[in-house]
Design a protein around this motif. Structure first.
Motif, PDB file in Angstrom:
ATOM      1  N   ALA A  54      27.643  48.236  30.633  1.00  0.00           N
ATOM      2  CA  ALA A  54      27.560  48.156  32.096  1.00  0.00           C
ATOM      3  C   ALA A  54      26.723  49.321  32.619  1.00  0.00           C
ATOM      4  CB  ALA A  54      28.950  48.185  32.704  1.00  0.00           C
ATOM      5  N   GLU A  55      26.027  49.091  33.696  1.00  0.00           N
ATOM      6  CA  GLU A  55      25.120  50.086  34.264  1.00  0.00           C
ATOM      7  C   GLU A  55      25.749  50.697  35.515  1.00  0.00           C
ATOM      8  OE1 GLU A  55      20.333  50.418  35.175  1.00  0.00           O
ATOM      9  OE2 GLU A  55      21.298  48.458  35.221  1.00  0.00           O
ATOM     10  N   LEU A  69      25.475  52.196  38.903  1.00  0.00           N
ATOM     11  CA  LEU A  69      24.476  52.268  39.978  1.00  0.00           C
ATOM     12  C   LEU A  69      24.747  53.412  40.945  1.00  0.00           C
ATOM     13  CD1 LEU A  69      24.137  48.457  40.869  1.00  0.00           C
ATOM     14  CD2 LEU A  69      22.790  49.801  39.233  1.00  0.00           C
ATOM     15  N   VAL A  81      29.075  49.531  39.835  1.00  0.00           N
ATOM     16  CA  VAL A  81      28.735  49.168  38.458  1.00  0.00           C
ATOM     17  C   VAL A  81      28.105  47.788  38.461  1.00  0.00           C
ATOM     18  CG1 VAL A  81      29.695  48.611  36.187  1.00  0.00           C
ATOM     19  CG2 VAL A  81      30.570  50.576  37.463  1.00  0.00           C
ATOM     20  N   GLN A  82      27.078  47.619  37.619  1.00  0.00           N
ATOM     21  CA  GLN A  82      26.503  46.288  37.419  1.00  0.00           C
ATOM     22  C   GLN A  82      26.630  45.906  35.954  1.00  0.00           C
ATOM     23  OE1 GLN A  82      22.502  45.607  38.835  1.00  0.00           O
ATOM     24  NE2 GLN A  82      22.558  43.443  38.259  1.00  0.00           N
ATOM     25  N   ALA A  83      27.176  44.710  35.735  1.00  0.00           N
ATOM     26  CA  ALA A  83      27.268  44.140  34.394  1.00  0.00           C
ATOM     27  C   ALA A  83      26.661  42.749  34.449  1.00  0.00           C
ATOM     28  CB  ALA A  83      28.717  44.072  33.931  1.00  0.00           C
ATOM     29  N   ARG A  89      19.411  43.180  44.241  1.00  0.00           N
ATOM     30  CA  ARG A  89      19.296  43.181  42.792  1.00  0.00           C
ATOM     31  C   ARG A  89      19.596  41.798  42.197  1.00  0.00           C
ATOM     32  NH1 ARG A  89      18.488  47.413  39.960  1.00  0.00           N
ATOM     33  NH2 ARG A  89      19.696  46.691  38.154  1.00  0.00           N
TER      34      ARG A  89
END
Length: 608
Positions: free
Chosen positions: A432-433, A435, A469-471, A503
């Motif tokens: 996971a990123e 952000l 968080v972006q997954a 995004r």
């Protein structure tokens, strides 16, 4: 005995119906159900009883008629049926508007006995409300069947001041919806778009209802500002509703000509616009799940608390300001029509909804969720690993501070931003990123240690839990950003949501270069081969303490707009005037400039 003792014309209603029918006007008949002062005074055993053993509503010596009658009482239930029978048998009936039809529980003996028999607990407020929902739904179905036995063509609507997920259970009892929503009468300017964006997906013809009053019902000799009435009616058109403006007949039986000058002035403009709204369907890209679905049976019914959920109100406000084209959904709706599903702050995800969201994501959809949205109904874990986070518990510091990273910082300075409402501590999953990071304050504010007037400033120390968080196609905010926006509208919350949406939704259906007070709504008339873009610029202001008003129309000039149009566009015009606009079309978008938005502008985009 139910004719007012001072009523000189005892045939007023039949004569009103006859006069309207001569002018080809339908006349649904108003019947109040749970408020009836005459009956409440004479049949006190028919009233709803609260926990203290007293009657709900107005005290006996108070001015008002707000004691709640009990439609579960067999005596009152029979009386209502005979009352409606008399109307059906003595005059022409186009339809019924049954008012004050709410799921109100009672602790009268027959309620307690029935709840015991149903295995429900009268001492539990949630059980009482669940049984009240069952009672009112059964009564509506029963009354609809009764009316249809006499007149199968009669229109039927049951009003409770709001239409939402609770109404799905009785879809067949209604022929249409009427959305009572007087912005100055307690509903506010967020209520109509909230309920209409939900109701228009329920399959029923829908009408918006405001009032001519400066405040609310019964405000005699008051007049809504014309720009306010324009906005309220034109927003109905823009969101796909018919228009209704309520008045109240004074005791002398004479209509107020100034009221009908006011309404007629706006309706004259509505008439000119009708050709571009009839049969129009909204063009949308985002679906927003409403928390209202999940609070319906938790506590005693109150129309305002049912409809005024901060998370959905903040989401409506924010997405309208961002000119996102969106619907409001319950969990039973089809998600496939939407490119993004938003779960604002308080959407629990059970096994059924989890499966539906998983299938939606596997099909290429995207999700934006915040705070407790995505947790199981028990609140102990996230239902889907696709969220990209593991639940740890409430965030240890509040307020804390979000530091947006480069991928979500557009329009924001490279600094930390206070988040006033407490979030959740979560752990990002592998892959996971992050952000946005979280900075913590020096300490939580208590009586033992505090700093300045409000909250403790940031210590600059990075928390060991993330903020955003972006997954894959899921973006998760650990704070209740939508309820926060409804409370005090921090621009940085809206900007971060906007950046997150971009995004997963890089190109939106509508882009308008204008202030955030400019509302944009895109519809399609498939039969006429055209899109219609509505631009509304009316600015509610809190000039008095009680509610917002609109007094002035502030025009906008040279508003640049673009609309996603995969079809070949042949013409762009301002309607109903017909002024042609220069446009260009490249890469599936048509671009044009609207020379003036004077309150409401409609742009016809005709395609081959």
């Amino acid at each position: 005995e139910r004719i007012h003792p001072h009523l000189k014309n005892v045939n007023l209603l039949p004569e009103q119906i006859e006069a309207c029918h001569r002018r080809d006007i339908r006349v649904p008949i108003y019947v109040t159900v749970q408020w009836d002062e005459y009956t409440a005074d004479r049949q006190r055993d028919w009233l709803c009883i609260d926990e203290k053993g007293t009657e709900f509503g107005t005290a006996p010596l108070q001015a008002g008629f707000y004691r709640f009658l009990d439609v579960f009482h067999p005596g009152y239930r029979d009386f209502l049926r005979e009352h409606v029978r008399e109307i059906l048998e003595t005059m022409p009936v186009d339809g019924f508007f049954f008012d004050i039809v709410q799921p109100r529980w009672s602790l009268a003996a027959h309620w307690i006995d029935a709840m015991d028999e149903a295995g429900l607990h009268p001492e539990d407020e949630g059980d009482r409300q669940r049984f009240a929902n069952r009672v009112i739904n059964e009564w509506k179905r029963e009354m609809t069947d009764f009316v249809r036995g006499f007149n199968p063509d009669a229109t039927i609507f049951y009003n409770s001041g709001h239409v939402g997920p609770r109404h799905r259970a009785t879809l067949d009892a209604y022929t249409h919806y009427e959305l009572e929503s007087l912005p100055s009468g307690g509903w506010g300017y967020l209520h109509f778009p909230q309920t209409m964006r939900y109701a228009r997906g329920m399959g029923h013809d829908t009408m918006g209802m405001t009032g001519k009053f400066h405040t609310s019902w019964g405000d005699f000799s008051s007049y809504k500002n014309p720009p306010a009435l324009q906005f309220e009616c034109f927003q109905m058109l823009a969101l796909g509703a018919k228009c209704s403006v309520g008045d109240q007949l004074p005791p002398n039986g004479e209509l107020d000509p100034h009221t009908y000058d006011l309404i007629g002035g706006v309706y004259g403009e509505v008439e000119r616009k009708e050709a571009w709204v009839q049969g129009a369907a909204p063009v949308v890209e985002v679906g927003v799940l409403t928390p209202e679905e999940f609070v319906m049976s938790r506590a005693a019914f109150h129309a305002k608390s049912e409809r005024d959920q901060p998370a959905i109100m903040g989401a409506v406000r924010m997405l309208q300001e961002l000119q996102v084209q969106f619907d409001i959904l319950d969990s039973e709706r089809d998600f496939s029509a939407y490119r993004v599903i938003v779960l604002p702050d308080a959407i629990p995800v059970d096994e059924t909804l989890a499966g539906k969201l998983k299938a939606y994501l596997n099909g290429g959809g995207a999700v934006l969720a915040s705070y407790r949205s995505g947790l199981t109904p028990e609140g102990d874990r996230f239902a889907l690993e696709e969220w990209g986070v593991t639940y740890k518990g409430p965030a240890p510091y509040s307020p804390d501070f979000l530091v947006p990273g480069d991928l979500i910082r557009e329009g924001l300075a490279p600094t930390e931003y206070v988040m006033y409402l407490q979030g959740l501590e979560v752990e990002p999953s592998e892959g996971a990123e992050v952000l946005a990071r979280v900075e913590v304050p020096y300490f939580n504010r208590t009586w033992r240690h505090f700093c300045s007037h409000r909250h403790t400033p940031s210590s600059g120390q990075i928390a060991d839990y993330p903020g955003i968080v972006q997954a894959g196609n899921v973006i998760y905010f650990m704070h209740p950003v939508f309820a926060q926006y409804q409370e005090n509208a921090p621009r940085w919350c809206k900007q971060m949501v906007d950046n997150a949406l971009r995004r997963v939704l890089p190109e939106r259906l509508v882009a308008v270069d204008g202030p955030t007070s400019l509302l944009a709504s895109l519809n399609r008339q498939a039969g006429e081969n055209r899109y219609v873009l509505h631009l509304l610029h009316y600015v509610p202001e809190r000039r008095g303490q009680a509610f917002d008003v609109i007094e002035d129309v502030i025009p906008l000039y040279d508003v640049k707009a673009s609309v996603a149009a995969p079809e070949w566009v042949s013409d762009v015009r301002l309607v109903p005037g017909g002024e042609a606009l220069e446009f260009d079309q490249t890469e599936g978008r048509v671009r044009f400039t609207v020379p003036k938005v004077n309150g409401h502008a409609m742009v016809e985009i005709e395609y081959a």
